[in-house]
Enzyme design. Structure first.
Site, mmCIF file in Angstrom:
data_model
loop_
_atom_site.group_PDB
_atom_site.id
_atom_site.type_symbol
_atom_site.label_atom_id
_atom_site.label_comp_id
_atom_site.label_asym_id
_atom_site.label_seq_id
_atom_site.Cartn_x
_atom_site.Cartn_y
_atom_site.Cartn_z
ATOM 1 N N SER A 194 0.824 -1.214 0.000
ATOM 2 C CA SER A 194 0.000 0.000 0.000
ATOM 3 C C SER A 194 0.854 1.258 0.000
ATOM 4 O O SER A 194 1.957 1.290 0.561
ATOM 5 C CB SER A 194 -0.869 0.003 1.258
ATOM 6 O OG SER A 194 -1.548 1.228 1.388
ATOM 7 N N TYR A 231 -2.037 0.195 10.027
ATOM 8 C CA TYR A 231 -2.245 -0.518 8.763
ATOM 9 C C TYR A 231 -0.990 -0.427 7.893
ATOM 10 O O TYR A 231 -0.494 -1.435 7.368
ATOM 11 C CB TYR A 231 -3.452 0.089 8.026
ATOM 12 C CG TYR A 231 -3.595 -0.400 6.616
ATOM 13 C CD1 TYR A 231 -4.010 -1.699 6.343
ATOM 14 C CD2 TYR A 231 -3.307 0.446 5.536
ATOM 15 C CE1 TYR A 231 -4.139 -2.144 5.035
ATOM 16 C CE2 TYR A 231 -3.435 0.009 4.234
ATOM 17 C CZ TYR A 231 -3.851 -1.289 3.987
ATOM 18 O OH TYR A 231 -3.966 -1.733 2.699
ATOM 19 N N LYS A 283 1.756 -3.531 6.553
ATOM 20 C CA LYS A 283 2.159 -3.784 5.161
ATOM 21 C C LYS A 283 3.681 -3.689 5.021
ATOM 22 O O LYS A 283 4.305 -4.472 4.307
ATOM 23 C CB LYS A 283 1.467 -2.782 4.229
ATOM 24 C CG LYS A 283 -0.042 -2.981 4.135
ATOM 25 C CD LYS A 283 -0.376 -4.264 3.381
ATOM 26 C CE LYS A 283 -1.868 -4.537 3.291
ATOM 27 N NZ LYS A 283 -2.170 -5.764 2.549
#
Ligand code: UFG
Length: 346
Positions: free
Chosen positions: A137, A161, A165
């Site tokens: 991402s 988040y 990743k």
């Protein structure tokens, strides 16, 4: 086609193996981007095996190959699947992906996105599966110092988040050094749109993404859309994002797979159009595409939103030969609209 029925106590599934076609395991294959990747893989001559726990995914979006219901942390199920299908590669999409939730409940995100991914890596190592295309991402960049963001920009996430990743990117690099894993981390900007044939599309529940929410306001399924912040340092004061069509993302995954099969380098590649649109521009585009007035409120900033996220996808273009087919925002919104208006989410 040959059919086999497997019962091993933990995996029970109808398995259809296409003779002679290489198999690719797609974790999160019942989800938004994973299901589009399955469709593109099938069209390119692969058999996509969707592995999904159906927490976010939809069983009826698995249309192009076998389905196995399971979680990443279930090593027995992963082992059985890899032993049975002997995939040439894994595409790994399965993850929780709501930035706000990740900050409020980091344990949920580290467990699923990091511990689950480690379980997958170890299973791949033990079964000799050497190629991995990972759904990373733009959130790994945090607050970028340059725009468009180059592929080699420093990564410094500003939310849980993004960290999950980035941790997986690190783990892949270490497994590569120790065990010969070949990997690509495809760093998406804002995935949007839907399958042009309207066979699948975006079905999050709850929905938090701008374009489906705007379209729901156009449909009267919600009373309005609230613009999160109008005082950013951007031309119209609203946040700018690089919206990339989900089918273009799927194309990039198949190119990434071929790249790894051909012995190409491992690393991180941006996937974006290199063009940014503001929240106001998205709403105006949606009004044009739908022919409807969209009731709009102007609210406060949402915590954690960078003002501008636009990607420079030079590596994907130059090394993979990737060229987005649907870079026009109007087309992206039109495809999303074609799917959204036929989809009853209640
Ligand atoms: N927005 C609104 N109103 C809404 C929803 C969103 O104004 O009701 C705005 C947001 O503030 C943002 C833009 O619309 O400026 C896009 O928001 P999305 O929630 O659709 O997408 P994000 O940019 O927040 O997140 C996306 C992916 C994440 C990924 C992130 C990278 O969904 O998974 O890009 O930063 F981590």
């Amino acid at each position: 086609m040959s059919e086999a029925r497997v019962r091993d106590g933990s995996v029970e599934s109808n398995i259809t193996a296409s003779v002679g076609k290489p198999t690719v395991v797609v974790t999160g294959g019942a989800g938004y981007i994973g299901s589009h990747a399955c469709k593109t893989l099938a069209a390119a001559g692969f058999v996509p095996v969707a592995y999904d726990n159906l927490v976010c995914g939809h069983r009826d979006d698995v249309k192009w190959g076998p389905f196995i219901e399971g979680s990443l942390e279930d090593r027995t199920k992963l082992d059985n699947m890899l032993a049975l299908y002997r995939p040439i590669a894994v595409m790994h999409f399965a993850a929780f992906a709501q930035v706000g939730e990740s900050v409020l409940d980091p344990g949920k995100y580290y467990r699923n996105n990091v511990v689950g991914s480690l379980s997958l890596l170890e299973a791949m190592r033990d079964h000799g599966v050497k190629n991995l295309v990972f759904s990373s991402s733009a959130a790994t960049y945090g607050m970028p110092a340059a725009t468009p963001i180059p592929d080699d920009h420093a990564q410094n996430p500003i939310n849980t988040y993004g960290w999950t990743k980035l941790m997986m990117e690190r783990m892949m690099a270490d497994f590569s050094a120790a065990h010969g894993l070949s990997w690509l981390a495809l760093r998406y900007f804002n995935a949007a749109g839907a399958d042009p044939d309207v066979e699948i599309g975006e079905r999050h529940n709850p929905e938090s993404h701008l374009i489906p929410l705007v379209l729901d306001a156009a449909l009267g399924r919600r009373p309005n859309i609230t613009v999160f912040g109008t005082d950013y340092q951007t031309p119209d004061g609203t946040c700018i994002r690089d919206y990339i069509h989900v089918s273009d993302l799927a194309d990039a995954h198949v190119l990434a797979l071929r790249h790894l099969q051909n012995g190409g380098i491992s690393g991180g590649f941006n996937l974006g159009n290199g063009a940014g649109y503001s929240v106001k521009e998205v709403i105006e585009t949606a009004e044009y595409v739908t022919g409807r007035k969209i009731p709009t409120l102007f609210g406060q900033r949402r915590a954690g939103d960078p003002p501008r996220l636009v990607g420079d996808a030079s590596r994907a273009r130059n090394i993979l030969g990737w060229k987005p087919r649907f870079s026009d925002l109007g087309i992206i919104v039109e495809h999303a609209w074609n799917h959204r208006k036929g989809y009853c989410h209640v």
